[in-house]
Design an enzyme around this catalytic site. Sequence first.
Site, PDB file in Angstrom:
ATOM      1  N   VAL A  91       1.804   7.098   0.668  1.00 55.61           N
ATOM      2  CA  VAL A  91       1.135   6.191   1.203  1.00 55.61           C
ATOM      3  C   VAL A  91      -0.295   6.111   0.809  1.00 55.61           C
ATOM      4  O   VAL A  91      -1.098   7.277   0.697  1.00 55.61           O
ATOM      5  CB  VAL A  91       1.061   6.476   2.926  1.00 55.61           C
ATOM      6  CG1 VAL A  91       0.178   5.539   3.656  1.00 55.61           C
ATOM      7  CG2 VAL A  91       2.257   6.191   3.477  1.00 55.61           C
ATOM      8  N   CYS A  92      -0.980   5.103   0.418  1.00 54.02           N
ATOM      9  CA  CYS A  92      -2.236   5.160  -0.290  1.00 54.02           C
ATOM     10  C   CYS A  92      -3.071   4.116   0.808  1.00 54.02           C
ATOM     11  O   CYS A  92      -3.124   2.716   0.912  1.00 54.02           O
ATOM     12  CB  CYS A  92      -2.105   4.172  -1.539  1.00 54.02           C
ATOM     13  SG  CYS A  92      -3.636   3.859  -2.213  1.00 54.02           S
ATOM     14  N   ILE A  93      -3.894   4.977   1.606  1.00 58.40           N
ATOM     15  CA  ILE A  93      -4.826   4.297   2.639  1.00 58.40           C
ATOM     16  C   ILE A  93      -6.355   5.089   2.836  1.00 58.40           C
ATOM     17  O   ILE A  93      -5.869   6.318   2.658  1.00 58.40           O
ATOM     18  CB  ILE A  93      -3.891   4.221   3.994  1.00 58.40           C
ATOM     19  CG1 ILE A  93      -4.813   3.389   4.893  1.00 58.40           C
ATOM     20  CG2 ILE A  93      -3.383   5.790   4.439  1.00 58.40           C
ATOM     21  CD1 ILE A  93      -3.836   3.431   6.163  1.00 58.40           C
ATOM     22  N   ASN A 130       0.790  -1.228  -0.052  1.00 61.59           N
ATOM     23  CA  ASN A 130      -0.050  -0.168  -0.050  1.00 61.59           C
ATOM     24  C   ASN A 130       0.811   1.102   0.062  1.00 61.59           C
ATOM     25  O   ASN A 130       0.423   2.417   0.207  1.00 61.59           O
ATOM     26  CB  ASN A 130      -0.983  -0.053   1.208  1.00 61.59           C
ATOM     27  CG  ASN A 130      -1.821  -1.090   1.296  1.00 61.59           C
ATOM     28  OD1 ASN A 130      -1.794  -2.236   2.210  1.00 61.59           O
ATOM     29  ND2 ASN A 130      -2.683  -1.256   0.185  1.00 61.59           N
TER      30      ASN A 130
END
Lengths: 166, 409
Positions: free
Chosen positions: A89-91, A82
């Site tokens: 950061v991909c959240i 992720n």
Amino acid sequence: MASSVASKRLFQEYRTITNDPPEGITAGPVTEDDIYVWEALIQGPEGTPFEGGIFPAELKFPKDYPLAPPTMRFTCDMWHPNVYPNGMVCISILHAPGDDPNHYEHASERWSPIQSVEKILISVMSMLAEPNDESPANVDAARMWRERRSDYEKMVRDNVRKGLGL
Amino acid sequence: MDSISEVSDPTDWLPTPLPLLAPVDSALRCQVCKDFYETPMITSCSHTFCSLCIRKCLSSDGRCPACREQDQASKLRRNWAIQEVVESFKTARPQVLDVAKRRENEEDGSPVQIKGRKRKWQDVGGEREDAEGARKAARQTRSQSRKATTSAISQDIVILDSEGDDDYDPSGEAEDYPQPGDGLVPCPVCGARMKEEAVWLHIERCDGNPPKKLSEARSITPQISASRHNRPPQPNLIPRLPQLNYSLLKDGALKKKFDDLGIPNWGSRELLIRRHTEWVNLYNSNADSSTPKSNRELLRELDLWERSQGGRAPARDALSKKKDFDGKAWMEGNKSQFDELIREARKKRQVPSKKEGQKEETANDAERSPNMPSALPGQLALSSTKKMPMFAMPSEPIRDGDGIEDSTQ
């Protein structure tokens, strides 16, 4: 500008996170002149290959924070499904609820003004422990995590050691 | 500039002997700005926020930030009860915190004479009384009641204490208290005297009613109810501004509205709409307030917005600050296209051909940098790479998608 809503709230959050930091997390503005850029240090969660590592990251806040979420980027090597190769950061908590480009995130997990830096960092910490491979940011890392877990873990541990200068 | 020490925070209570006040402190704060509620409003879904905070959230995405229920600004209602609680807590807070901190020092510092501690406990009684009502004053001497009133104004317990030393009259106090030197301390809530170790237990079930001496309370009650009436329980009469249906208004009509409202009408249509939204929020939240500010002050706040997020904001913010524009996702979603375009542009640069003009346009378009003068073919590759950081890209050079090698170097 000093008294704008965003900077006031960021001071407030800085105060909270300094007085009562969650375990394994520190964060604060890089300089007090620019409250909109923070640096955070996240400890690798125990019982994961990230254990023992300290991961620096940079948070950038928009001027209309907290209406819009900040962005977060690891400034160290981070091999994780992720996290984009460039460290972003991909959240879901960092995504505004308006549009859902990936069509898999629940609105309840998305950014809302009542979230905070502290909650973001805690989410990222648990993301390290449990990657979400539904829509990976780093496809290679996701594939490795799914198919060759031991290679993935070795890769992560190597990064941890490198990060510590060993 | 704000400084970190000026910010009050619920965590202030944690190191004191009263850590249980941290959740109380936190419950009296708006979850959006994390500060004490200012003109608290309750939503249709029964969540409470500052008027300005919730109005901004609703104009941004029309949902309650807490539960994401849809709601409208026109359905907001004032929450006077919370406002009253917040205001009394804010008044009491510095003093309670001060006392709590001093008590902590006493506990782990050198022993302090009993008399000194007792005086402080009486001061606590004084300020609670000031904040919560006169009933608690029943066991205070008149001079103490007076001191409590001054304490609310001066907000300074240290001065209060040293002033008190001059007119401190043990014999006067003996009229109301069994014995000043009896080794007992008064309950900070009701003022009843008891053994020190019994106070904590007592506080838990203290209802604030002193056991006797109600005559004095009666004499003070009118003052308190008078002070309650200072805060108008009825709404002020400023009418709210309606929201506009911008799509029904042509530019000229929109600008005329701005003139009528007395706010600046320069800038693009998109900026005008954002400015109007901001103004409506500022204006209406001020209209909600029990102590409205002047129009001039509101215009100053609008100007502040103009310089931080509006038309006078630093250029790099203007790009990504359209409210629902998710720059990161957009950048990420198009990264492969960017890389592709950059690669092609580089290739084109090495082998100049007639199609360049077209390519260049596409590349510029993808970068969304309208200010960039149409680049000469030779500059294209360079300017593409240079412009990338505008999308919060890393400062490192752009990679070509070979993630493994990159993150393992």
